[in-house]
Scaffold this motif. Structure first.
Motif, PDB file in Angstrom:
ATOM      1  N   UNK A 157       0.126   0.161 -19.116  1.00  0.00           N
ATOM      2  CA  UNK A 157       0.560  -0.444 -17.855  1.00  0.00           C
ATOM      3  C   UNK A 157       0.143   0.444 -16.678  1.00  0.00           C
ATOM      4  N   UNK A 158       0.820   1.566 -16.499  1.00  0.00           N
ATOM      5  CA  UNK A 158       0.488   2.445 -15.365  1.00  0.00           C
ATOM      6  C   UNK A 158       0.357   3.883 -15.857  1.00  0.00           C
ATOM      7  N   UNK A 159      -0.281   4.695 -15.032  1.00  0.00           N
ATOM      8  CA  UNK A 159      -0.366   6.121 -15.354  1.00  0.00           C
ATOM      9  C   UNK A 159      -0.407   6.931 -14.078  1.00  0.00           C
ATOM     10  N   UNK A 160       0.058   8.140 -14.169  1.00  0.00           N
ATOM     11  CA  UNK A 160      -0.076   9.089 -13.054  1.00  0.00           C
ATOM     12  C   UNK A 160      -0.543  10.421 -13.622  1.00  0.00           C
ATOM     13  N   UNK A 195       1.480  19.906  -4.297  1.00  0.00           N
ATOM     14  CA  UNK A 195       0.719  19.009  -5.173  1.00  0.00           C
ATOM     15  C   UNK A 195      -0.781  19.237  -4.921  1.00  0.00           C
ATOM     16  N   UNK A 226      -3.579  14.492  -7.361  1.00  0.00           N
ATOM     17  CA  UNK A 226      -2.798  13.321  -7.776  1.00  0.00           C
ATOM     18  C   UNK A 226      -3.724  12.135  -7.975  1.00  0.00           C
ATOM     19  N   UNK A 258      -3.444   7.978  -9.681  1.00  0.00           N
ATOM     20  CA  UNK A 258      -2.608   6.983 -10.355  1.00  0.00           C
ATOM     21  C   UNK A 258      -3.430   5.721 -10.599  1.00  0.00           C
ATOM     22  N   UNK A 259      -2.945   4.901 -11.468  1.00  0.00           N
ATOM     23  CA  UNK A 259      -3.674   3.665 -11.726  1.00  0.00           C
ATOM     24  C   UNK A 259      -2.911   2.744 -12.650  1.00  0.00           C
ATOM     25  N   UNK A 260      -3.559   1.634 -12.941  1.00  0.00           N
ATOM     26  CA  UNK A 260      -2.965   0.554 -13.740  1.00  0.00           C
ATOM     27  C   UNK A 260      -4.033   0.103 -14.723  1.00  0.00           C
ATOM     28  N   UNK A 315      -4.901  -2.547 -18.271  1.00  0.00           N
ATOM     29  CA  UNK A 315      -4.453  -3.568 -19.233  1.00  0.00           C
ATOM     30  C   UNK A 315      -5.041  -3.305 -20.611  1.00  0.00           C
ATOM     31  N   UNK A 374       1.869  11.009 -16.870  1.00  0.00           N
ATOM     32  CA  UNK A 374       2.850   9.984 -17.254  1.00  0.00           C
ATOM     33  C   UNK A 374       2.100   8.708 -17.567  1.00  0.00           C
ATOM     34  N   UNK A 375       2.549   8.001 -18.551  1.00  0.00           N
ATOM     35  CA  UNK A 375       1.931   6.707 -18.847  1.00  0.00           C
ATOM     36  C   UNK A 375       3.003   5.741 -19.308  1.00  0.00           C
ATOM     37  N   UNK A 376       2.832   4.485 -18.946  1.00  0.00           N
ATOM     38  CA  UNK A 376       3.758   3.447 -19.425  1.00  0.00           C
ATOM     39  C   UNK A 376       2.950   2.338 -20.087  1.00  0.00           C
ATOM     40  N   UNK A 425       7.866   4.709 -21.396  1.00  0.00           N
ATOM     41  CA  UNK A 425       7.189   5.712 -20.565  1.00  0.00           C
ATOM     42  C   UNK A 425       7.083   7.010 -21.354  1.00  0.00           C
TER      43      UNK A 425
END
Lengths: 306, 131
Positions: free
Chosen positions: B65-68, B78, B81, B83-85, B87, B112-114, B120
């Motif tokens: 789904x998403x990741x950072x 920081x 950074x 992030x993205x999405x 499928x 992080x990834x979901x 997550x």
């Protein structure tokens, strides 16, 4: 005779309304109308469906826990024909084109192309030997959807989900049974359908769909051979879970009940139909996907030369 | 009548085939979501000003789904950074990063990834900024 003509036409139109494989609508979700009047026909169809999706809680910076909402608009245009090549048999062809527009915040994504071609064979039955159905007319139809639609797996992106592709990438099968009884002014219909979805090249298999429906309609006649028909019905659809690589995908599978209303017109060889669907119970994606608008329009021409 | 029976039989057979396929499917466990740092390796020493390629692989049995991806210094600043999405069920990230952290600082790479089940996973790796 005219009345019978219209009764049959009305039935044709009503059959076009079995159209709710929303999550699995990688190809055209509109099933082509069946027919009990044995007339050949050429049709132009249009289906519009507006869905909204509530996404899973975000993990992105500044949006943690936010459940973003997007709007998806599916439009399917279809050109189809049914050719009576025998008193009891018809051949069916449908060529759909799908246009999808997704609005996710300020981001608008479009995806369009030819969807899967559908080829079918329909057979009429009289209910004479079926006891309680002796006064009913019945239709059995089998259709195959070939993976001819645009299926560009590389097009799947942050904004483009798999179900937004016009082609399913798989061979799908549709089995349908319909029955109709009528009095002078009233028509009663029952229908059931099973959609057996195949597996796409990426291993994704949209869950099969089972659908049952019932409808009551009334005929009206006006001067100058204008014939009208209005109906109200109910349609229930059960979707099995989608799966990929032997894993059932979360939030897939649903039970959905829809109220269905139609108004139809016919004069001589021309007919028009408008159908609207209203969800009355059940949810999709565990409540994360909602149907806001779901309508169909169809123009049909019944040529004498076919 | 015979035709009707034949049709119903066909429907039953197809339904039975489908049922068998579905029964083989299962819902994946949480542990299917994984994050792997390919480059640079955990505890790498990275010179200040060095142009470094971060290579991270995220995968799951389900679609992601998403990741950072974030690099934080011990000064809480920081330094990177992204992030993205997605499928897809696997994702290989290749990101360029120039180390601007002062020499001697310990850096933490947080990924992080979901997935589309709402699960997550968070993983952390350490780097050291050196002269």
């Amino acid at each position: 005779m005219k009345r019978i003509f219209f009764v049959m036409t009305a039935f044709i139109m009503a059959l076009s309304s079995q159209a709710c494989d929303v999550c699995g609508c990688a190809s055209s979700s509109a099933l082509f109308p069946g027919t009990l009047n044995r007339e050949s026909q050429i049709s132009l169809g249009y289906q519009f469906m507006h869905l909204s999706s509530r996404h899973l809680p975000s993990i992105l910076q500044g949006q943690q826990g936010v459940e973003r909402k997007s709007q998806e608009y599916f439009q399917t245009y279809s050109l189809g024909t049914r050719i009576s090549f025998h008193p009891k048999w018809q051949a069916v062809v449908q060529l759909p084109y799908q246009y999808v527009n997704k609005q996710d915040g300020d981001v608008r994504t479009e995806n369009q192309g030819l969807a899967d071609v559908q080829l079918g064979l329909a057979r009429y039955f009289s209910g004479d030997s079926l006891g309680i159905f002796s006064s009913w007319t019945m239709l059995a139809e089998y259709d195959i959807e070939l993976p001819s639609g645009r299926f560009d797996h590389a097009a799947i992106s942050e904004q483009t989900s798999r179900y937004m592709l016009p082609g399913s990438g798989s061979v799908d099968h549709l089995f349908r049974l319909h029955a109709q009884a009528s009095t002078e002014r009233w028509i009663y219909r029952l229908g059931m359908a099973y959609r057996l979805n195949g597996m796409g090249p990426d291993g994704l298999d949209w869950g099969d769909r089972v659908q049952v429906s019932g409808e009551v309609g009334r005929l009206f006649e006006t001067k100058k051979m204008h014939q009208w028909y209005a109906s109200l019905g109910y349609q229930f659809e059960h979707a099995f879970g989608d799966y990929q690589n032997q894993f059932i995908l979360p939030f897939s599978g649903y039970d959905l009940g829809l109220l269905k209303a139609s108004i139809q017109w016919r004069k001589n060889q021309l007919a028009l139909a408008a159908l609207a669907f209203l969800p009355v119970h059940g949810t999709m994606a565990e409540g994360r996907v909602k149907i806001h608008q779901f309508v169909q329009f169809q123009f049909s021409y019944y040529p004498k030369f076919l | 009548m015979k035709q009707l029976i034949l049709l119903l039989t066909s429907l039953t057979i197809f339904s039975a085939c489908r049922k068998e396929e579905t029964q083989q499917a299962s819902t994946p466990a949480k542990s299917d979501l994984s994050i792997a740092l390919i480059m640079p390796v955990h505890h790498s020493e990275i010179p200040v000003g060095c142009d470094t390629t971060l290579v991270i692989e995220i995968s799951d049995a389900l679609s992601l789904h998403e990741y950072t991806v974030e690099i934080l210094g011990t000064d809480n600043h920081q330094y990177f950074y992204k992030e993205g999405h997605s499928h897809f069920s696997t994702l290989k990230l290749e990101e360029e990063w120039i180390n601007t952290a002062p020499a001697g600082m310990e850096l933490t790479l947080k990924v992080q990834a979901s997935n589309h089940a709402g699960e997550v996973l968070k993983e952390s790796f350490n780097f050291y900024s050196i002269p």
